[in-house]
Design a protein around this motif. Structure first.
Motif, PDB file in Angstrom:
ATOM      1  N   ALA A 118      65.610  16.929  10.878  1.00  0.00           N
ATOM      2  CA  ALA A 118      66.250  16.044  11.855  1.00  0.00           C
ATOM      3  C   ALA A 118      65.622  14.660  11.739  1.00  0.00           C
ATOM      4  O   ALA A 118      64.494  14.503  11.273  1.00  0.00           O
ATOM      5  CB  ALA A 118      66.044  16.592  13.267  1.00  0.00           C
ATOM      6  N   TRP A 119      66.366  13.651  12.175  1.00  0.00           N
ATOM      7  CA  TRP A 119      65.828  12.307  12.177  1.00  0.00           C
ATOM      8  C   TRP A 119      66.355  11.551  13.367  1.00  0.00           C
ATOM      9  O   TRP A 119      67.545  11.593  13.618  1.00  0.00           O
ATOM     10  CB  TRP A 119      66.207  11.594  10.866  1.00  0.00           C
ATOM     11  CG  TRP A 119      65.273  10.437  10.609  1.00  0.00           C
ATOM     12  CD1 TRP A 119      65.591   9.109  10.651  1.00  0.00           C
ATOM     13  CD2 TRP A 119      63.876  10.519  10.290  1.00  0.00           C
ATOM     14  NE1 TRP A 119      64.466   8.364  10.372  1.00  0.00           N
ATOM     15  CE2 TRP A 119      63.407   9.191  10.155  1.00  0.00           C
ATOM     16  CE3 TRP A 119      62.972  11.579  10.128  1.00  0.00           C
ATOM     17  CZ2 TRP A 119      62.074   8.907   9.863  1.00  0.00           C
ATOM     18  CZ3 TRP A 119      61.661  11.295   9.827  1.00  0.00           C
ATOM     19  CH2 TRP A 119      61.231   9.960   9.693  1.00  0.00           C
ATOM     20  N   ARG A 120      65.492  11.012  14.205  1.00  0.00           N
ATOM     21  CA  ARG A 120      64.109  10.852  13.904  1.00  0.00           C
ATOM     22  C   ARG A 120      63.261  12.071  14.245  1.00  0.00           C
ATOM     23  O   ARG A 120      63.445  12.688  15.265  1.00  0.00           O
ATOM     24  CB  ARG A 120      63.560   9.657  14.710  1.00  0.00           C
ATOM     25  CG  ARG A 120      62.337   9.071  14.055  1.00  0.00           C
ATOM     26  CD  ARG A 120      61.930   7.806  14.683  1.00  0.00           C
ATOM     27  NE  ARG A 120      62.435   6.628  14.060  1.00  0.00           N
ATOM     28  CZ  ARG A 120      61.872   6.047  13.013  1.00  0.00           C
ATOM     29  NH1 ARG A 120      60.849   6.599  12.431  1.00  0.00           N
ATOM     30  NH2 ARG A 120      62.360   4.937  12.543  1.00  0.00           N
ATOM     31  N   SER A 121      62.310  12.353  13.321  1.00  0.00           N
ATOM     32  CA  SER A 121      61.342  13.394  13.613  1.00  0.00           C
ATOM     33  C   SER A 121      60.012  12.928  13.040  1.00  0.00           C
ATOM     34  O   SER A 121      59.786  11.709  12.928  1.00  0.00           O
ATOM     35  CB  SER A 121      61.813  14.731  13.032  1.00  0.00           C
ATOM     36  OG  SER A 121      60.994  15.791  13.484  1.00  0.00           O
ATOM     37  N   PHE A 122      59.146  13.872  12.690  1.00  0.00           N
ATOM     38  CA  PHE A 122      57.793  13.521  12.255  1.00  0.00           C
ATOM     39  C   PHE A 122      57.830  12.699  10.960  1.00  0.00           C
ATOM     40  O   PHE A 122      58.451  13.093   9.984  1.00  0.00           O
ATOM     41  CB  PHE A 122      57.029  14.822  12.045  1.00  0.00           C
ATOM     42  CG  PHE A 122      55.564  14.680  11.780  1.00  0.00           C
ATOM     43  CD1 PHE A 122      54.809  13.671  12.357  1.00  0.00           C
ATOM     44  CD2 PHE A 122      54.925  15.593  10.961  1.00  0.00           C
ATOM     45  CE1 PHE A 122      53.451  13.579  12.122  1.00  0.00           C
ATOM     46  CE2 PHE A 122      53.562  15.516  10.722  1.00  0.00           C
ATOM     47  CZ  PHE A 122      52.831  14.498  11.300  1.00  0.00           C
ATOM     48  N   GLU A 123      57.128  11.559  10.993  1.00  0.00           N
ATOM     49  CA  GLU A 123      57.203  10.626   9.850  1.00  0.00           C
ATOM     50  C   GLU A 123      56.674  11.174   8.543  1.00  0.00           C
ATOM     51  O   GLU A 123      56.997  10.656   7.481  1.00  0.00           O
ATOM     52  CB  GLU A 123      56.369   9.385  10.141  1.00  0.00           C
ATOM     53  CG  GLU A 123      56.833   8.582  11.272  1.00  0.00           C
ATOM     54  CD  GLU A 123      55.618   8.214  12.084  1.00  0.00           C
ATOM     55  OE1 GLU A 123      55.127   9.087  12.828  1.00  0.00           O
ATOM     56  OE2 GLU A 123      55.166   7.084  11.962  1.00  0.00           O
ATOM     57  N   ALA A 124      55.819  12.190   8.611  1.00  0.00           N
ATOM     58  CA  ALA A 124      55.266  12.736   7.366  1.00  0.00           C
ATOM     59  C   ALA A 124      56.334  13.475   6.553  1.00  0.00           C
ATOM     60  O   ALA A 124      56.181  13.625   5.339  1.00  0.00           O
ATOM     61  CB  ALA A 124      54.107  13.686   7.679  1.00  0.00           C
ATOM     62  N   TYR A 125      57.418  13.934   7.217  1.00  0.00           N
ATOM     63  CA  TYR A 125      58.391  14.764   6.484  1.00  0.00           C
ATOM     64  C   TYR A 125      58.958  14.049   5.252  1.00  0.00           C
ATOM     65  O   TYR A 125      58.861  14.583   4.146  1.00  0.00           O
ATOM     66  CB  TYR A 125      59.531  15.215   7.413  1.00  0.00           C
ATOM     67  CG  TYR A 125      59.139  16.136   8.550  1.00  0.00           C
ATOM     68  CD1 TYR A 125      57.941  16.859   8.540  1.00  0.00           C
ATOM     69  CD2 TYR A 125      59.976  16.303   9.641  1.00  0.00           C
ATOM     70  CE1 TYR A 125      57.599  17.708   9.590  1.00  0.00           C
ATOM     71  CE2 TYR A 125      59.648  17.161  10.698  1.00  0.00           C
ATOM     72  CZ  TYR A 125      58.463  17.849  10.670  1.00  0.00           C
ATOM     73  OH  TYR A 125      58.137  18.685  11.712  1.00  0.00           O
ATOM     74  N   PRO A 126      59.590  12.878   5.405  1.00  0.00           N
ATOM     75  CA  PRO A 126      60.184  12.267   4.202  1.00  0.00           C
ATOM     76  C   PRO A 126      59.136  11.900   3.154  1.00  0.00           C
ATOM     77  O   PRO A 126      59.411  11.973   1.953  1.00  0.00           O
ATOM     78  CB  PRO A 126      60.895  11.020   4.750  1.00  0.00           C
ATOM     79  CG  PRO A 126      60.321  10.776   6.099  1.00  0.00           C
ATOM     80  CD  PRO A 126      59.873  12.099   6.625  1.00  0.00           C
ATOM     81  N   ILE A 127      57.941  11.557   3.606  1.00  0.00           N
ATOM     82  CA  ILE A 127      56.891  11.163   2.652  1.00  0.00           C
ATOM     83  C   ILE A 127      56.510  12.350   1.768  1.00  0.00           C
ATOM     84  O   ILE A 127      56.463  12.248   0.535  1.00  0.00           O
ATOM     85  CB  ILE A 127      55.665  10.612   3.414  1.00  0.00           C
ATOM     86  CG1 ILE A 127      56.052   9.320   4.147  1.00  0.00           C
ATOM     87  CG2 ILE A 127      54.485  10.385   2.471  1.00  0.00           C
ATOM     88  CD1 ILE A 127      54.968   8.763   5.058  1.00  0.00           C
ATOM     89  N   LEU A 128      56.256  13.496   2.385  1.00  0.00           N
ATOM     90  CA  LEU A 128      55.853  14.672   1.610  1.00  0.00           C
ATOM     91  C   LEU A 128      56.975  15.135   0.690  1.00  0.00           C
ATOM     92  O   LEU A 128      56.731  15.562  -0.440  1.00  0.00           O
ATOM     93  CB  LEU A 128      55.440  15.808   2.553  1.00  0.00           C
ATOM     94  CG  LEU A 128      54.206  15.531   3.421  1.00  0.00           C
ATOM     95  CD1 LEU A 128      53.937  16.700   4.350  1.00  0.00           C
ATOM     96  CD2 LEU A 128      52.980  15.271   2.547  1.00  0.00           C
ATOM     97  N   VAL A 129      58.202  15.050   1.177  1.00  0.00           N
ATOM     98  CA  VAL A 129      59.339  15.498   0.360  1.00  0.00           C
ATOM     99  C   VAL A 129      59.499  14.585  -0.857  1.00  0.00           C
ATOM    100  O   VAL A 129      59.633  15.051  -1.990  1.00  0.00           O
ATOM    101  CB  VAL A 129      60.628  15.519   1.214  1.00  0.00           C
ATOM    102  CG1 VAL A 129      61.846  15.791   0.347  1.00  0.00           C
ATOM    103  CG2 VAL A 129      60.513  16.573   2.321  1.00  0.00           C
ATOM    104  N   GLU A 130      59.437  13.276  -0.636  1.00  0.00           N
ATOM    105  CA  GLU A 130      59.623  12.348  -1.755  1.00  0.00           C
ATOM    106  C   GLU A 130      58.473  12.448  -2.748  1.00  0.00           C
ATOM    107  O   GLU A 130      58.688  12.365  -3.964  1.00  0.00           O
ATOM    108  CB  GLU A 130      59.807  10.925  -1.232  1.00  0.00           C
ATOM    109  CG  GLU A 130      61.252  10.691  -0.818  1.00  0.00           C
ATOM    110  CD  GLU A 130      61.464   9.403  -0.046  1.00  0.00           C
ATOM    111  OE1 GLU A 130      60.570   8.534  -0.082  1.00  0.00           O
ATOM    112  OE2 GLU A 130      62.523   9.281   0.597  1.00  0.00           O
TER     113      GLU A 130
END
Ligand SMILES: *Cc1c(COP(=O)(O)O)cnc(C)c1O
Length: 365
Positions: A118-130
């Motif tokens: 979901a977005w917005r959610s925890f900011e670390a999610y997109p960073i770890l995925v990318e």
């Protein structure tokens, strides 16, 4: 060719970072103005010191820092197993639950695989995925600041490997109910790992969110993610864990950076679990403060969704967000701003919370 010729060779190709890395946001440290009584309400940490038993455990273990920690974290995993009613084989620990989440994503995703959240959610999610070379798929929150599970289910493709559900959601505080997650789990493919990130579960009212352990028992593709960083007050020590099916948990342990959870963190986590009632007493005070702030803000005309975390969420356009951030900055109160979305404020002790209330009373929307 001589060494000198080599060194002066043209076409100075330089080492380059991967595109996934150059695209990441840089970490901007918060401003600390000298001489001001700063209220640190930007990171959802506990404003309490660690539990006395945790401090004693760290002090007692400090003399053994010349040794590597137990890489298998046997004592902590056994203690967690007892706490949760699962086996130690179903538990993987890491340096914070962010560390465990990185193990999950690198353990399950090949380049181009998709991770839905979901977005917005925890900011670390997109960073770890990318960073893993996988593809983040962001699904906008619904109009009540919660997960839009229908849209998340509809976003599943054959490349989907992991779905992240954050309950209560950071930064909005909105939980996902047990029944909704259960229906969601029935509707998504069983080869997709559904991670339930419960970083704030201790702060949630009973029954507001899922009984994640019973969902885990019913659906082997569920993975529960929890941390000692928030209610247990150990953010600076870095320790969190996942509960997952034994083969998945074993894989997570294999992908871990060796020795990433220090002996001090392992000891403090065990001591904190043993002192669970003291933690709960502190959490009860934060919940009372959360309720008091919500009431006072509602009386001032603020319309906030009820939060089940140790933070409040103010949806704000850029004009309001800028105005609020100037006021908070000026008062020495550090809160978290999200461009285009709003402001998140950690609930702390009554004195700090009153400072927040004074600012918000003066800036009611
Ligand atoms: C704070 C937080 C975490 C925990 O991070 P740690 O690495 O355990 O400190 C995990 N998920 C969410 C949603 C959080 O807000």
């Amino acid at each position: 060719m001589t060494l000198t010729q080599l060194q002066s060779a043209p076409a100075a190709a330089r080492p380059t970072l991967r595109g996934a890395v150059t695209g990441l946001p840089s970490y901007v440290p918060g401003r600390r103005s000298a001489g001001m009584d700063i209220a640190a309400l930007a990171s959802n940490e506990s404003h309490y010191e660690p539990l006395p038993a945790a401090i004693a455990a760290v002090a007692g273990a400090a003399g053994a820092m010349n040794r590597y920690p137990d890489m298998a974290a046997v004592e902590l995993r056994d203690r967690l197993a007892r706490h949760l009613g699962v086996s130690a084989g179903e538990i993987a620990v890491g340096p914070g639950s962010v560390g465990v989440l990185q193990q999950i994503i690198t353990g399950l995703c090949d380049a181009g695989d998709e991770v839905i959240f979901a977005w917005r959610s925890f900011e670390a999610y997109p960073i770890l995925v990318e960073l893993a070379g996988a593809r983040p798929v962001r699904i906008p929150l619904d109009h009540l600041e919660g997960h839009d599970l229908d849209a998340m289910a509809a976003a599943v493709t054959e490349r989907t490997r992991v779905i992240l559900l954050c309950t209560p959601n950071n930064p909005t505080g909105v939980p996902i109910s047990h029944d909704r997650i259960e229906a969601f789990l029935r509707s998504v493919r069983s080869d997709i790992l559904v991670v339930i990130d419960e970083a704030y579960v201790e702060y949630a009212e009973a029954g507001s969110g899922p009984d994640s352990l019973s969902l885990y028992r019913e659906f082997p593709n569920v993975c529960i993610l929890r941390t000692f960083s928030k209610a247990y007050g150990l953010a600076g020590l870095r320790v969190g864990y996942a509960v997952a099916a034994p083969d998945i948990a074993e894989g997570l342990r294999r992908t871990a950076l060796p020795f990433s959870v220090s002996a001090l963190a392992q000891k403090a986590a065990v001591a904190s679990l043993d002192a669970g009632e003291e933690m709960e007493a502190r959490v009860a005070v934060v919940k009372q403060e959360r309720a008091r702030m919500s009431r006072e803000l509602a009386a001032r005309g603020w319309k906030l969704e009820p939060s089940q975390g140790n933070f409040l969420w103010i949806r704000a356009d850029d004009e309001l967000r800028t105005r609020l951030m100037e006021a908070f900055d000026g008062a020495g109160i550090m809160v978290r701003a999200y461009q285009g979305d709003g402001v998140r404020i950690t609930v702390a002790d009554a004195a700090a919370n009153n400072r927040v209330l004074r600012i918000l009373a003066a800036h009611a929307a």
